[in-house]
Design a protein around this motif. Structure first.
Motif, mmCIF file in Angstrom:
data_model
loop_
_atom_site.group_PDB
_atom_site.id
_atom_site.type_symbol
_atom_site.label_atom_id
_atom_site.label_comp_id
_atom_site.label_asym_id
_atom_site.label_seq_id
_atom_site.Cartn_x
_atom_site.Cartn_y
_atom_site.Cartn_z
ATOM 1 N N ASP A 175 -10.187 7.794 -1.761
ATOM 2 C CA ASP A 175 -10.350 6.501 -1.113
ATOM 3 C C ASP A 175 -11.293 6.883 0.132
ATOM 4 O OD1 ASP A 175 -10.084 4.182 0.036
ATOM 5 O OD2 ASP A 175 -7.789 3.908 -0.707
ATOM 6 N N GLU A 226 -13.015 4.413 -4.844
ATOM 7 C CA GLU A 226 -12.243 3.219 -4.863
ATOM 8 C C GLU A 226 -13.860 2.138 -5.054
ATOM 9 O OE1 GLU A 226 -9.782 1.428 -1.706
ATOM 10 O OE2 GLU A 226 -9.384 0.016 -2.935
ATOM 11 N N ASP A 276 -8.705 4.126 3.491
ATOM 12 C CA ASP A 276 -7.307 3.513 3.092
ATOM 13 C C ASP A 276 -6.712 2.995 4.246
ATOM 14 O OD1 ASP A 276 -5.141 3.266 1.408
ATOM 15 O OD2 ASP A 276 -4.098 4.791 2.363
ATOM 16 N N TRP A 305 -6.321 6.514 -5.944
ATOM 17 C CA TRP A 305 -7.036 7.015 -4.738
ATOM 18 C C TRP A 305 -6.206 7.005 -3.739
ATOM 19 C CZ3 TRP A 305 -9.645 3.898 -8.141
ATOM 20 C CH2 TRP A 305 -9.588 2.528 -8.016
ATOM 21 N N ASP A 306 -5.075 6.080 -3.386
ATOM 22 C CA ASP A 306 -4.220 5.969 -2.435
ATOM 23 C C ASP A 306 -3.159 7.251 -2.326
ATOM 24 O OD1 ASP A 306 -4.951 3.159 -1.925
ATOM 25 O OD2 ASP A 306 -3.893 2.432 -3.661
HETATM 26 CA CA CA Z 1 -6.124 2.514 -0.454
#
Ligand code: CA
Ligand code: IPD
Ligand code: CA
Length: 263
Positions: free
Chosen positions: A86, A69, A89, A213-214
């Motif tokens: 990530d 990210e 997060d 990436w989430d």
């Molecule tokens: Ca995220």
């Protein structure tokens, strides 16, 4: 428990970056009371964690591509394997000292998610999955919940905040869901929402406008726990569209039935 060499690499990297985030979380508690607040500090913590993950993962698997990210896409010589990461997060939670945030590491091979890890350093919960080998929380096998009636289900969602997403659509979704479910939750870290679905804590989860990436790691962890992960159409890809719906096959289908006509 014996893990594959690949999972060991991911766990080692996540634990090192996790120690760094946990130290930083302690510092944030002091910064809350300062007028400037911890925002810049959090940005630095986030970047530091990503660099650690990049260093460890690329040292162990030279040539793999890396999408993070913070640092964007870094191409590798090996075009078939890509880390999707990530480093933090749930940034807003972290910034406020709320211990619901995670490091999320997915490995995509020839376009297919083959391994995933989600690690919350605040409570030391580590979720892992590898294609065809099941999903685990701290070495215990996990499965999605079995509920079939939506009115008995606890469902998590995302809520677009100021300057993001479609607020009006989100309110319509809420109105429909509130009428049908036993409980709605908004925890604020997409990766952990998916991990909770995999662990059977949540029956389902949906959110729009996410980034790869989430949800990369969460996608394989939920699937390996026996769940279904799609976009809002029900047969499209969450990773491609950025919209995600997941749960067991019944809950996922019910959620799609409600959400699809709204969007
Ligand atoms: Ca995220
Ligand atoms: C966010 C979290 C949050 C979701 C946001 C994401 P970040 O990621 O996953 O739960 O609602 O849309 O962007 O910014 O904290 O890494
Ligand atoms: Ca992030």
């Amino acid at each position: 428990m014996l893990h594959s060499a690949l999972i060991n690499v991911m766990v080692k990297a996540a634990r090192r970056a996790g120690r760094s985030l946990k130290r930083d979380l302690g510092e944030i508690e002091n910064l809350q009371v300062s007028l400037k607040g911890p925002a810049n500090f959090v940005t630095a913590a986030d970047r530091r964690a990503e660099e650690m993950l990049y260093d460890d993962l690329t040292k162990a698997r030279p040539g793999y591509g890396f999408i993070g990210e913070e640092g964007g896409t870094r191409e590798g010589a090996d075009k078939t394997n890509i880390w999707i990461v990530d480093p933090l997060d749930g940034t807003t939670n972290f910034l406020h000292g709320i211990p619901q945030f995670a490091i999320s590491i997915g490995l995509q091979r020839e376009g297919v998610m083959v391994a995933g890890l989600i690690y919350n350093p605040a409570n030391d919960e580590l979720y892992i999955a590898e294609r065809g080998k099941g999903a685990f929380l701290n070495d215990q096998r996990i499965r999605v919940a079995a509920r079939r009636k939506l009115n008995e289900c606890v469902i998590a969602c995302g809520l677009p905040h100021i300057g993001r997403g479609d607020h009006e659509l989100s309110r319509r979704e809420m109105t429909e869901m509130q009428e049908r479910v036993a409980g709605l939750r908004r925890f604020g870290a997409a990766s952990l929402d998916m991990a909770f679905v995999a662990a059977g804590r949540l029956d389902g989860y949906w959110e729009r406008n996410l980034k790869p990436w989430d949800i990369a790691a969460g996608t394989i962890i939920v699937r390996e726990a026996g769940g279904i992960v799609t976009g809002i159409d029900g047969n499209d890809s969450a990773l491609t569209t950025g919209h995600v719906v997941c749960g067991n096959e019944f809950v996922q289908a019910e959620l799609v039935k409600i959400l699809k006509p709204l969007g």
